[in-house]
Design an enzyme around this catalytic site. Structure first.
Site, PDB file in Angstrom:
ATOM      1  CG  ASP A 450      -1.798   1.119   1.463  1.00  0.00           C
ATOM      2  OD1 ASP A 450      -1.688   2.099   0.485  1.00  0.00           O
ATOM      3  OD2 ASP A 450      -3.025   1.069   1.962  1.00  0.00           O
ATOM      4  CG  HIS A 451       3.341   4.085  -3.203  1.00  0.00           C
ATOM      5  ND1 HIS A 451       4.196   4.110  -2.107  1.00  0.00           N
ATOM      6  CD2 HIS A 451       3.563   4.432  -4.436  1.00  0.00           C
ATOM      7  CE1 HIS A 451       5.326   4.691  -2.804  1.00  0.00           C
ATOM      8  NE2 HIS A 451       5.010   4.437  -4.029  1.00  0.00           N
ATOM      9  NE  ARG A 452      -4.219   3.896   1.523  1.00  0.00           N
ATOM     10  CZ  ARG A 452      -5.425   3.321   2.048  1.00  0.00           C
ATOM     11  NH1 ARG A 452      -6.539   4.094   2.102  1.00  0.00           N
ATOM     12  NH2 ARG A 452      -5.364   1.912   2.353  1.00  0.00           N
TER      13      ARG A 452
END
Length: 480
Positions: A450-452
């Site tokens: 998850d690139h968040r």
């Protein structure tokens, strides 16, 4: 036999927040004697197949639904005549007298609700706001209670209010129908008040709506001159009936149970978490040799030792070295929640669909303990006996697509997790080893994150650490 001696056993919430379950198999029939704790049926929820025990002694009088029926939580599924003179709780959803529905403090604790080990009967968390009603709408309240049951929320208790005199004229009741049927009627432009219900208790079904559409088209085709007289009814743009298909060339499978839950979870994951996937190809020859050696070790006697065991251990070591990967995104609080424990999920293909049970506190287990947990997880999943609790609370997941002979993939995150590792097939390939091209055991790993909350550096470090351990298994000791 009197009504007071019959108890209605309702479909319990066997998971957290589940709204329906499919009855897979009945173990009893009308006339059978049952005892407290006896399993009466097996149901499949969106998470697992579970067995339901009856919470009292008695004789089965009726099975309200056949096998293969999907039933809303809170709906009565079996009627049992209880032994002895104990008063029974009537749990029918549509009681005509509102005065019978208020609080029952004296009898409520006496009737033990059906539960599974570790699960209480959870009340629905998605109750509708009460609609405005006239003071004399007793009949309307009864209809609302039935509609609440159709919506899957159970019968809502009547508000405590002073008794009102009988209404001189009952208001027009709202047609009873489940939300999907109401949507279908709206899409087809059908007024439910004009539909003749054929379902139990006067409930309008999907078939009733389609029949109303078909009936409305007959006069239009036979009497075209009458069409201008009804301009107020809009003609919806949609097919008049469900699309027909050739059953010899197509098969339609209802989407329900595990497949329905998986579809919803994957769509939610794909359109909520920005996925990034990185790949690495690694020589795992030494790991494969270690697997063969561990199979001969007495500490692993009776345990299943395979490459997945060492891959799982390698991921746990990488998480220990990069703990920020083991986290989740809290959208409501706008916080990143870093977990100080690892519940390691293992994606498992079962006859009922894909499930992801997890090993609780996998970070604290020794290699033999991890092997035992993996073996138990896999065998339970194959038997279809995975409990809902085993599929909750995961923090990171492994999916072994290599067992199907593929090199790797781009896995979607399990909702609530920040990373998933895909393992490809382990194959002999030409590889440069010590300056010479030799055949080596090689595999490709893929890490989606998850690139968040996981940037490229962190994701790359985790994947590189897993690959390094599998290339040199001695790092399981030096990095531990």
């Amino acid at each position: 036999m009197t009504n007071a001696s019959v108890r209605e056993f309702k479909m319990p919430d066997v998971g957290e927040g589940l709204t329906e379950a499919e009855i897979l198999k009945w173990y009893v029939q009308p006339g059978d004697t049952v005892t407290d704790g006896q399993v009466v049926c097996e149901v499949e929820t969106a998470k697992a197949a579970v067995e339901l025990p009856i919470p009292y002694d008695g004789v089965v009088r009726a099975l309200h639904f056949p096998e293969g029926t999907t039933v809303d939580v809170g709906t009565s599924i079996i009627a049992v005549e209880v032994a002895g003179g104990a008063p029974a709780q009537e749990e029918a959803p549509a009681a005509p007298a509102p005065a019978a529905e208020p609080e029952q403090p004296a009898e409520q604790p006496a009737a033990r609700q059906p539960v599974l080990v570790g699960y209480g009967v959870a009340t629905s968390s998605t109750r509708r706001r009460p609609r405005k009603q006239a003071p004399d709408a007793a009949a309307g309240q009864a209809a609302s209670a039935v509609q609440s049951e159709l919506n899957g929320h159970g019968a809502a208790p009547a508000a405590a209010a002073p008794a009102a005199p009988a209404a001189p004229a009952a208001p027009e009741q709202r047609p009873l129908a489940k939300p999907p049927v109401r949507k279908l009627a709206k899409d087809l432009g059908v007024d439910l008040a004009t539909v003749t219900p054929t379902g139990p208790g006067g409930v309008v079904t999907r078939e009733d709506v389609h029949a109303a559409v078909a009936a409305a088209q007959v006069p239009q085709q036979t009497a075209p001159a009458a069409q201008p007289s009804a301009p107020a009814v809009p003609t919806p743009v949609q097919p008049a009936a469900p699309a027909s298909y050739d059953s010899a060339r197509e098969t339609r499978i209802p989407v329900k149970g595990v497949r329905k839950a998986t579809a919803a979870a994957m769509v939610g994951s794909a359109f909520t978490a920005p996925h990034v996937t990185e790949f690495v190809t690694v020589d795992v020859t030494r790991t494969m040799k270690l697997v063969e050696e561990l199979k001969q070790d007495k500490e692993f006697a009776g345990l299943r030792v395979n490459p997945l065991l060492l891959i799982a251990k390698a991921l746990l070591v990488a998480i220990r070295r990069n703990p920020d990967i083991n986290a989740s995104w809290d959208e409501a609080a706008q916080e990143i929640v870093v977990k100080h424990y690892v519940n390691l999920g293992i994606a498992a293909a079962t006859p009922r669909g894909l499930i992801v049970p997890n090993i609780k506190d996998a970070h604290a287990k020794t290699l033999p303990e991890l092997a035992a947990s993996l073996g138990e997880l896999v065998s339970t999943a194959r038997e279809g006996k995975t409990s809902p609790s085993a599929m909750q609370g995961g923090t990171v997941t492994i999916t072994n697509v290599g067992v199907f002979g593929v090199d790797t993939g781009t896995p979607l995150l399990n909702p609530g997790e920040s990373a998933i590792l895909a393992v490809g097939a382990i194959k002999p390939q030409p590889w440069v080893h010590k300056g010479k091209v030799k055949p080596r055991q090689v595999t490709t790993l893929a890490l989606s994150f998850d690139h968040r909350l996981v940037d490229g550096e962190l994701g790359s470090k985790v994947l590189a650490d897993v690959a390094a351990v599998l290339e040199q298994p001695k790092r399981l000791i030096t990095w531990a």
